[in-house]
Design a protein around this motif. Structure first.
Motif, short mmCIF file in Angstrom:
data_model
loop_
_atom_site.label_atom_id
_atom_site.label_comp_id
_atom_site.label_asym_id
_atom_site.label_seq_id
_atom_site.Cartn_x
_atom_site.Cartn_y
_atom_site.Cartn_z
N GLU A 53 -5.14 7.94 4.27
CA GLU A 53 -5.70 7.69 5.59
C GLU A 53 -7.16 8.14 5.70
O GLU A 53 -7.76 8.07 6.77
N ASN A 54 -7.70 8.65 4.58
CA ASN A 54 -9.10 9.08 4.53
C ASN A 54 -9.41 10.17 5.57
O ASN A 54 -10.42 10.14 6.26
N ILE A 55 -8.50 11.15 5.67
CA ILE A 55 -8.68 12.28 6.59
C ILE A 55 -9.12 13.50 5.81
O ILE A 55 -8.46 13.90 4.84
N ARG A 56 -10.23 14.09 6.26
CA ARG A 56 -10.78 15.22 5.51
C ARG A 56 -10.88 16.51 6.34
O ARG A 56 -11.43 17.50 5.87
N SER A 57 -10.39 16.49 7.55
CA SER A 57 -10.49 17.67 8.41
C SER A 57 -9.77 18.86 7.77
O SER A 57 -8.64 18.75 7.28
N LYS A 58 -10.43 20.01 7.75
CA LYS A 58 -9.88 21.21 7.11
C LYS A 58 -9.29 22.20 8.13
O LYS A 58 -8.63 23.16 7.75
N SER A 59 -9.56 21.97 9.43
CA SER A 59 -9.01 22.85 10.46
C SER A 59 -7.60 22.38 10.79
O SER A 59 -7.41 21.26 11.29
N ILE A 60 -6.60 23.21 10.52
CA ILE A 60 -5.21 22.77 10.62
C ILE A 60 -4.42 23.67 11.58
O ILE A 60 -4.50 24.90 11.53
N ILE A 61 -3.67 22.99 12.45
CA ILE A 61 -2.73 23.65 13.35
C ILE A 61 -1.33 23.17 13.00
O ILE A 61 -1.14 21.98 12.74
N MET A 78 8.80 32.85 7.93
CA MET A 78 8.56 31.47 8.32
C MET A 78 7.06 31.24 8.53
O MET A 78 6.49 30.24 8.06
N ALA A 79 6.43 32.18 9.22
CA ALA A 79 4.98 32.08 9.46
C ALA A 79 4.21 32.08 8.15
O ALA A 79 3.24 31.33 7.97
N GLU A 80 4.64 32.91 7.21
CA GLU A 80 3.97 32.97 5.90
C GLU A 80 4.10 31.64 5.16
O GLU A 80 3.18 31.20 4.47
N GLY A 81 5.25 30.97 5.32
CA GLY A 81 5.45 29.68 4.69
C GLY A 81 4.44 28.66 5.18
O GLY A 81 3.86 27.89 4.39
N TYR A 82 4.18 28.64 6.50
CA TYR A 82 3.21 27.71 7.06
C TYR A 82 1.79 28.05 6.63
O TYR A 82 0.98 27.17 6.33
N TYR A 83 1.50 29.36 6.62
CA TYR A 83 0.15 29.79 6.19
C TYR A 83 -0.10 29.38 4.75
O TYR A 83 -1.17 28.88 4.40
N ASN A 84 0.90 29.55 3.91
CA ASN A 84 0.76 29.17 2.51
C ASN A 84 0.63 27.66 2.34
O ASN A 84 -0.10 27.18 1.47
N ASN A 132 11.98 26.50 8.26
CA ASN A 132 11.55 27.13 7.01
C ASN A 132 11.13 26.09 5.98
O ASN A 132 11.83 25.09 5.77
N ILE A 133 9.99 26.32 5.34
CA ILE A 133 9.55 25.45 4.26
C ILE A 133 10.20 25.94 2.97
O ILE A 133 10.03 27.09 2.57
N ILE A 134 10.93 25.05 2.33
CA ILE A 134 11.70 25.41 1.14
C ILE A 134 10.90 25.15 -0.13
O ILE A 134 10.92 25.95 -1.06
N ASP A 135 10.20 24.03 -0.17
CA ASP A 135 9.43 23.64 -1.37
C ASP A 135 8.00 23.31 -0.95
O ASP A 135 7.68 22.19 -0.57
N ILE A 136 7.13 24.34 -1.00
CA ILE A 136 5.75 24.17 -0.53
C ILE A 136 4.98 23.17 -1.38
O ILE A 136 4.25 22.32 -0.87
N THR A 137 5.15 23.23 -2.69
CA THR A 137 4.38 22.36 -3.59
C THR A 137 4.67 20.89 -3.32
O THR A 137 3.75 20.07 -3.18
N LYS A 138 5.94 20.55 -3.25
CA LYS A 138 6.32 19.16 -3.00
C LYS A 138 5.83 18.69 -1.63
O LYS A 138 5.30 17.58 -1.48
N PHE A 139 6.00 19.54 -0.63
CA PHE A 139 5.57 19.20 0.73
C PHE A 139 4.06 18.99 0.77
O PHE A 139 3.56 18.03 1.34
N VAL A 150 -0.81 25.63 4.51
CA VAL A 150 -2.20 25.32 4.89
C VAL A 150 -3.15 25.68 3.75
O VAL A 150 -4.08 24.92 3.43
N LYS A 151 -2.92 26.84 3.11
CA LYS A 151 -3.76 27.24 1.96
C LYS A 151 -3.64 26.23 0.83
O LYS A 151 -4.64 25.87 0.19
N GLU A 152 -2.42 25.77 0.56
CA GLU A 152 -2.20 24.78 -0.50
C GLU A 152 -2.93 23.48 -0.19
O GLU A 152 -3.36 22.76 -1.09
#
Length: 361
Positions: free
Chosen positions: A65-73, A144-150, A47-54, A152-154
């Motif tokens: 690291e100069n990574i710009r890829s937007k497709s995230i798994i 838990m799934a919603e935490g990861y989706y959020n 579970n992600i507890i603090d999305i903003t900090k993470f 990625v959106k952040e």
């Protein structure tokens, strides 16, 4: 999705591993690997507890690291993710979900509206004239799934997939590959074990599918905590002592501190191995003909010196740390002046993130 760069993030309780890579047919081409410390207070047991900090910590690393890829798994493991194998009558695709849900509700005292359910057919067979299917079912908490989706959106990314570690590693163990330059056969039944920081993930793979997966509540942190208490040092210092002074193949050292560290590590790894043995025996007893031919280990705690031999002597099975896979191409890492021996040593740290890059058609 195929042949396009993706960012695969494997979130763990201590470290988060990030891999930039591409799927090309049955291979994964790795361009960059990064390990960052999972921020304190941001994550617990899936579970992600603090999305903003993470998000801020990950963004800083990607920018550096100069990574710009937007497709995230994202791939992870959690004791709250439930995986079970069940046998059900073969039915039309549109009816399978209802049948599986009905069967699972008989076994699991949970509110299914709070979970996402996915399944994979392992095999079909006939019993008493009725066509049956052996199905592996994954039940995943929605929150838990919603935490990861959020998350990625952040990160202003596009969510490609959410994976679990057992499925990620499974996708790497395919036909006609070599593990550490030795041929791997789908006919073999292998235990592929992630020796993590807080958890050990036991996966038994046969005929190209995970037939059994369980999480054990042990890991490298237990060794660190015991060493820290015994020597009155911090857990960070204890981890350094573990990696520098432990050798599970050696007898007692004349140096008292080294001997203490080694004895603690041996006691903990013996606990792990006895629990792993219990899991293997449970799998073997489930069905006549079930067997385990070999054990592969990976993850941070697989770096403890002598751990392969130590586990092998208890389980009486061949045990090998994964150092290379023929379907994982690291040549682009080599061109960036990274020592190939370092890549081999660290590859096992990133296998869950690497496997998650593979999307099956």
């Amino acid at each position: 999705m195929f042949n396009s760069k993706v960012l695969s993030i494997d979130i763990g309780s201590k470290d988060t591993k990030i891999v930039l890579g591409t799927q090309s047919k049955k291979n994964v081409i790795i361009e960059k690997t990064i390990t960052m410390t999972t921020p304190v207070g941001c994550y617990h047991d899936g579970n992600i507890i603090d999305i903003t900090k993470f998000k801020n910590e990950i963004s800083d690393v990607l920018q550096k690291e100069n990574i710009r890829s937007k497709s995230i798994i994202i791939t992870t493991k959690s004791t709250t993710v439930i995986t079970r194998d069940i046998d059900i009558p073969v039915a039309k695709k549109e009816d399978m979900n209802s049948i599986i849900k009905f069967q699972m509700e008989r076994y699991l005292p949970i509110m299914f509206d709070d979970y996402i359910m996915q399944y994979k057919i392992l095999e079909e067979f006939e019993e008493d004239g009725i066509k049956q299917a052996k199905v592996t079912v994954v039940v995943y908490p929605k929150i838990m799934a919603e935490g990861y989706y959020n998350l990625v959106k952040e990160l202003k990314g596009n969510a490609v997939a959410l994976d679990i570690s057992s499925n990620s590693i499974n996708k790497l163990f395919i036909e006609n590959i070599k593990v550490n330059d030795e041929n791997y056969s789908l006919e073999d039944t292998v235990g592929v074990i992630d020796l993590g920081y807080d958890f050990i993930n036991v996966n038994i793979i046969s005929d190209g599918n995970v037939q059994f997966t369980r999480i054990i509540n042990y890991g490298g942190s237990n060794i660190d905590i015991d060493i820290a208490k015994q020597l009155s040092i911090s857990e960070e210092e204890a981890e350094d002592q573990k990696l520098e002074q432990c050798n599970l193949e050696s007898e007692a050292s004349s140096d008292r501190q080294s001997s203490t560290v080694n004895d603690i590590a041996k006691a903990q790894v013996r606990n792990w191995t006895e629990e792993i043995e219990r899991m293997i025996n449970y799998y073997k007893n489930k069905d006549q003909g079930n067997k385990v031919d070999k054990i592969y280990i990976y993850g941070g705690s697989s770096n403890i010196k002598g751990i392969e031999t130590f586990i092998k002597e208890i389980l009486n099975l061949p045990v090998t740390k994964i150092q290379s896979l023929s379907n994982v191409n690291c040549s682009k890492l080599n061109t960036s002046k990274v020592d190939s021996s370092i890549i081999d040593a660290e590859l096992s740290m990133y296998l869950n993130a690497i496997g998650a890059i593979i999307r099956l058609r």
